[in-house]
Design a protein around this motif. Sequence first.
Motif, mmCIF file in Angstrom:
data_model
loop_
_atom_site.group_PDB
_atom_site.id
_atom_site.type_symbol
_atom_site.label_atom_id
_atom_site.label_comp_id
_atom_site.label_asym_id
_atom_site.label_seq_id
_atom_site.Cartn_x
_atom_site.Cartn_y
_atom_site.Cartn_z
ATOM 1 N N SER A 1 -5.979 29.605 -7.698
ATOM 2 C CA SER A 1 -6.469 28.912 -6.522
ATOM 3 C C SER A 1 -7.901 29.339 -6.214
ATOM 4 C CB SER A 1 -5.566 29.209 -5.326
ATOM 5 O OG SER A 1 -6.052 28.567 -4.171
ATOM 6 N N GLY A 2 -8.740 28.338 -5.898
ATOM 7 C CA GLY A 2 -10.121 28.627 -5.548
ATOM 8 C C GLY A 2 -11.060 28.709 -6.730
ATOM 9 N N GLN A 3 -10.536 28.641 -7.961
ATOM 10 C CA GLN A 3 -11.377 28.740 -9.150
ATOM 11 C C GLN A 3 -11.505 27.401 -9.870
ATOM 12 O OE1 GLN A 3 -10.301 32.067 -11.636
ATOM 13 N NE2 GLN A 3 -10.001 33.424 -9.896
ATOM 14 N N PHE A 4 -11.163 26.320 -9.195
ATOM 15 C CA PHE A 4 -11.310 25.001 -9.768
ATOM 16 C C PHE A 4 -11.703 24.025 -8.667
ATOM 17 C CE2 PHE A 4 -6.927 25.226 -8.366
ATOM 18 C CZ PHE A 4 -6.726 24.006 -7.740
ATOM 19 N N SER A 5 -12.217 22.885 -9.093
ATOM 20 C CA SER A 5 -12.569 21.826 -8.165
ATOM 21 C C SER A 5 -12.114 20.508 -8.777
ATOM 22 C CB SER A 5 -14.085 21.803 -7.933
ATOM 23 O OG SER A 5 -14.461 20.711 -7.124
ATOM 24 N N ASP B 1 5.077 0.041 -1.613
ATOM 25 C CA ASP B 1 4.446 -0.838 -0.633
ATOM 26 C C ASP B 1 2.945 -0.990 -0.848
ATOM 27 O OD1 ASP B 1 3.483 1.617 0.196
ATOM 28 O OD2 ASP B 1 4.417 1.565 2.183
ATOM 29 N N ASP B 2 2.396 -0.308 -1.866
ATOM 30 C CA ASP B 2 0.958 -0.347 -2.168
ATOM 31 C C ASP B 2 0.108 0.076 -0.975
ATOM 32 O OD1 ASP B 2 1.087 -1.040 -4.860
ATOM 33 O OD2 ASP B 2 1.224 -3.175 -4.423
ATOM 34 N N ARG B 3 0.682 0.911 -0.156
ATOM 35 C CA ARG B 3 -0.030 1.485 0.989
ATOM 36 C C ARG B 3 0.208 2.993 1.072
ATOM 37 N NH1 ARG B 3 0.449 -0.324 7.409
ATOM 38 N NH2 ARG B 3 -0.522 1.580 8.272
ATOM 39 N N THR B 4 1.450 3.409 0.898
ATOM 40 C CA THR B 4 1.831 4.816 1.030
ATOM 41 C C THR B 4 1.702 5.528 -0.304
ATOM 42 O OG1 THR B 4 3.435 4.176 2.711
ATOM 43 C CG2 THR B 4 3.654 6.383 1.767
ATOM 44 N N PHE B 5 1.169 6.737 -0.253
ATOM 45 C CA PHE B 5 1.104 7.565 -1.445
ATOM 46 C C PHE B 5 1.250 9.024 -1.042
ATOM 47 C CE2 PHE B 5 -3.211 7.299 0.124
ATOM 48 C CZ PHE B 5 -3.767 8.545 -0.108
ATOM 49 N N TYR B 6 1.482 9.870 -2.028
ATOM 50 C CA TYR B 6 1.582 11.314 -1.818
ATOM 51 C C TYR B 6 0.619 12.005 -2.778
ATOM 52 C CZ TYR B 6 5.906 10.100 0.611
ATOM 53 O OH TYR B 6 6.832 9.548 1.468
ATOM 54 N N ALA B 7 0.161 13.178 -2.373
ATOM 55 C CA ALA B 7 -0.759 13.947 -3.215
ATOM 56 C C ALA B 7 -0.690 15.411 -2.803
ATOM 57 C CB ALA B 7 -2.187 13.420 -3.070
ATOM 58 N N THR B 8 -1.295 16.249 -3.590
ATOM 59 C CA THR B 8 -1.434 17.675 -3.265
ATOM 60 C C THR B 8 -2.801 17.926 -2.651
ATOM 61 O OG1 THR B 8 -0.043 18.315 -5.124
ATOM 62 C CG2 THR B 8 -1.431 20.024 -4.185
ATOM 63 N N MET B 9 -2.841 18.736 -1.617
ATOM 64 C CA MET B 9 -4.096 19.251 -1.076
ATOM 65 C C MET B 9 -4.053 20.768 -1.098
ATOM 66 S SD MET B 9 -5.938 18.872 2.685
ATOM 67 C CE MET B 9 -4.840 20.060 3.499
ATOM 68 N N SER B 10 -5.110 21.374 -1.590
ATOM 69 C CA SER B 10 -5.274 22.820 -1.527
ATOM 70 C C SER B 10 -6.338 23.141 -0.489
ATOM 71 C CB SER B 10 -5.695 23.366 -2.897
ATOM 72 O OG SER B 10 -6.007 24.752 -2.818
ATOM 73 N N ALA B 11 -6.015 24.047 0.430
ATOM 74 C CA ALA B 11 -6.958 24.443 1.472
ATOM 75 C C ALA B 11 -6.626 25.855 1.940
ATOM 76 C CB ALA B 11 -6.913 23.477 2.648
ATOM 77 N N ASN B 12 -7.631 26.694 2.025
ATOM 78 C CA ASN B 12 -7.465 28.060 2.526
ATOM 79 C C ASN B 12 -6.385 28.832 1.784
ATOM 80 O OD1 ASN B 12 -9.456 27.685 4.524
ATOM 81 N ND2 ASN B 12 -7.954 26.742 5.893
#
Length: 317
Positions: A142-146, A190-201
């Motif tokens: 974590s923190g070593q990629f973008s 529904d071509d509106r809703t999606f999920y994803a990962t967020m990394s923060a802190n």
Amino acid sequence: MNLTRTASATALIVALLGTAAATVAWRGATAAPDTATLQLTRPGTLVVVDAHGTRVHQKTREGTDIGTGPACRRAAVAAGTLVCLQGLPGPFSSEVRIYRPGRTAPAVTLPVWGNPSRARVSPTGHLVAWTVFRSGDSYAASGQFSTTAGIYDLRNGDHYGSLEDFTVLLDGKPTPPEDRNFWGITFAADDRTFYATMSANGSTHLMRGDLTTRELTALRTNVECPSLSPDETRIAYKKRVGADWQLHVLHLGTGQDTPLAAPAGIDDQAAWLDDTTVAYGRTEQGKSFVYAVPADGSGKPVQLAEGSSPSMTTSAR
């Protein structure tokens, strides 16, 4: 993510989109035929990138080759749409190439900046998503990629830019930009809703996104590379357990979290073969293989084919 980085990412996307229209026209006119043997609307077949990470192959569930497709590092297919994320030399180090049934050249080609990481298609085949590494080449530290994650709508040509530009809600409240990364998009029908990962802190969050409001809402921590089940009730994902990742399935309604009977250390965005089976890629002694495992935590992994980046074909909608 800080404001400077957000502004830079937005400026980069604007610059890329400035060249995208010309790129689409040029690629569509000159690309060599390379999808002639693929049956993109034949349901129930497995699409993988070969063990060398160079080309798409279509196989039966038993692993028999039935078609060969374009050069590709990451691929995904649904409802007759194939997205191929290919690394390139030069200032635009990758391209998103989108193929449709009956066409041997890409219907759309988009330049992106970064190394190929993840690719997905919505159940309707209308939306495609990708993730690229802008620095580093692994999610391990974590923190070593973008990373940069984006979405494109085939129906109208809308490019939603980077998820970094969406409003982020933590505990129901908008949060100011900070050091964030997004990756591993998966779509609802529904071509509106999606999920994803967020990394923060230093933490990873499962985010539910809304393309209409351009908002991302945090649902749960320690969730990476989500994959929504066909019935949209569960998410397969990789979870940090000690020093390794372990594949799990999260029931969105009850919050029940089930570890799958797969070995630890899998760095992949899993794919659902059907409502009861999850597939994933695993590297062993320098070679990649695709495995399937029951989604209820029972059984054991079954090797399906050499290769990586698995997904299942579905009928056109």
